[in-house]
Design an enzyme around this catalytic site. Structure first.
Site, PDB file in Angstrom:
ATOM      1  N   ASP A  39     -11.682   2.737   3.568  1.00  0.00           N
ATOM      2  CA  ASP A  39     -12.129   1.339   3.479  1.00  0.00           C
ATOM      3  C   ASP A  39     -13.639   1.252   3.234  1.00  0.00           C
ATOM      4  OD1 ASP A  39     -10.109  -0.638   3.816  1.00  0.00           O
ATOM      5  OD2 ASP A  39      -9.891  -0.087   5.929  1.00  0.00           O
ATOM      6  N   GLN A  96      -5.254  -1.275   9.422  1.00  0.00           N
ATOM      7  CA  GLN A  96      -5.185  -2.628   8.877  1.00  0.00           C
ATOM      8  C   GLN A  96      -5.829  -3.634   9.836  1.00  0.00           C
ATOM      9  OE1 GLN A  96      -4.016  -3.405   5.827  1.00  0.00           O
ATOM     10  NE2 GLN A  96      -4.364  -5.596   6.074  1.00  0.00           N
ATOM     11  N   LYS A 107       0.844  -1.202   0.000  1.00  0.00           N
ATOM     12  CA  LYS A 107       0.000   0.000   0.000  1.00  0.00           C
ATOM     13  C   LYS A 107       0.874   1.245   0.000  1.00  0.00           C
ATOM     14  CE  LYS A 107      -3.903  -2.103   2.338  1.00  0.00           C
ATOM     15  NZ  LYS A 107      -4.440  -2.525   3.613  1.00  0.00           N
TER      16      LYS A 107
HETATM   17  N1  GUN Z   1      -7.366  -6.661   6.027  1.00  0.00           N
HETATM   18  C1  GUN Z   1      -7.633  -7.433   4.945  1.00  0.00           C
HETATM   19  N2  GUN Z   1      -8.268  -6.717   3.994  1.00  0.00           N
HETATM   20  C2  GUN Z   1      -8.406  -5.466   4.492  1.00  0.00           C
HETATM   21  C3  GUN Z   1      -8.970  -4.274   3.971  1.00  0.00           C
HETATM   22  O1  GUN Z   1      -9.502  -4.202   2.835  1.00  0.00           O
HETATM   23  N3  GUN Z   1      -8.901  -3.179   4.791  1.00  0.00           N
HETATM   24  C4  GUN Z   1      -8.356  -3.226   6.041  1.00  0.00           C
HETATM   25  N4  GUN Z   1      -8.361  -2.108   6.767  1.00  0.00           N
HETATM   26  N5  GUN Z   1      -7.816  -4.330   6.536  1.00  0.00           N
HETATM   27  C5  GUN Z   1      -7.846  -5.443   5.769  1.00  0.00           C
END
Ligand code: GUN
Length: 298
Positions: free
Chosen positions: A122, A99, A55
């Site tokens: 998100d 996350q 990311k």
């Molecule tokens: N963990 C796995 N997929 C995601 C996601 O799309 N967003 C977040 N914040 N954590 C994750």
């Protein structure tokens, strides 16, 4: 019947990133705004470390401000809530992503609720869930939105199609269902307690598998000519590659499904790469909305 066409998620994600990069350049040139994304990682989960690193890299590569905050696995919940409050008030931060999963001492729902809904890239905040289900403007969860984009590019109009979403998570299954419904699909949400699961799946023109069960969907569950989107990313033992080796597989038995479906996403290289590209997209959109600017087509 010939083999299914493979939907190339890597190439798709690359095209999204190109549009994001162009939008970022325009924002900078016309308004001197650089969209900023802050990702918070608590603890050392290896899969999360990989995602967060990717990311950060891709955010910076698109010309955006990227900040990753790494916190100790033992971080108290209140410390994380305090950090989110600070980020909510920081004008240079347009997107906040915490996350998941979080360590046991931290209540996930409380953390998501603490994020400013307009910075929630998100799309997990209850306000954004409500916006999505009522058809209002909202940041849309990145993975399901990517699935929808690929479906529309592959099939064009989705109106009237029968879609089955296998899995009812807040991250994928539920928002995916909302998005397909908004496209006028007839949507079935199936899960581990669904009776006659194979029969239900065989009715679907569009099958989205998002349960996290390696190769759970056999070819015999797929309607001939269906489009299959496999969201699962599961690591399994691969003794054929050597002792102790592993490989990634989806929730669908790819080899079998490919003989029946018309279109299918592979694992890896299908849905996975599109998720981060949409995170960048959501951050640019969030920056525009926070600054009162028109949202570009991305
Ligand atoms: N963990 C796995 N997929 C995601 C996601 O799309 N967003 C977040 N914040 N954590 C994750």
């Amino acid at each position: 019947m010939s083999e299914a066409e493979i939907i190339d998620g890597k190439a798709f994600a690359q095209r999204v990133r190109e549009r994001v990069t162009a939008a970022v350049a325009t924002l900078k040139a016309d308004h001197n705004i650089v969209p900023g994304l802050t990702v918070v990682l608590v603890g050392e989960d290896p899969a999360s470390q990989v995602y967060v690193r990717n990311k950060g890299k891709q955010t910076a590569a698109a010309g955006m401000e990227s900040n990753t905050i790494r916190l100790d696995a033992a971080t108290p919940e209140q410390d994380l809530l305090d950090l989110i409050k600070t980020l909510n008030g920081d004008d240079a931060v347009h997107g906040i992503l915490v996350q998941l999963p979080l360590p046991d001492q931290i209540d996930e729902a409380k953390v998501i609720a603490a994020i400013d809904p307009d910075k929630d890239v998100d799309g997990f905040h209850v306000v954004n869930v409500g916006r999505l289900w009522t058809g209002a403007e909202a940041p849309v969860p990145c993975t399901p939105y990517g699935c929808l984009q690929m479906l529309k590019e592959t099939l064009g109009e989705l109106k009237g199609k029968r879609a089955l979403v296998l899995g009812r998570s807040n991250i994928v299954g539920k928002p995916m269902s909302a998005l397909l419904l908004a496209e006028h699909c007839t949507v079935t949400i199936a899960h581990s307690r669904t009776v006659d699961l194979g029969e239900r799946c065989r009715e679907a023109d569009i099958l989205i598998a998002a349960v996290g069960q390696p190769q759970m969907v056999p070819g015999s569950w797929i309607k001939p000519g269906a489009t299959v989107i496999d969201v699962g990313i599961n690591r399994i033992d691969a003794p054929e590659k050597g002792e102790g080796k592993t490989r990634l597989v989806g929730d669908v038995n790819f080899e079998e499904a490919q003989q029946v479906a018309a279109h299918i996403t592979p694992v890896p290289g299908g849905v996975g790469p599109v998720t981060i590209a949409n995170l960048l997209r959501n951050t640019v959109i969030a920056a525009c909305r926070q600054k009162g600017l028109d949202v570009p087509e991305i």
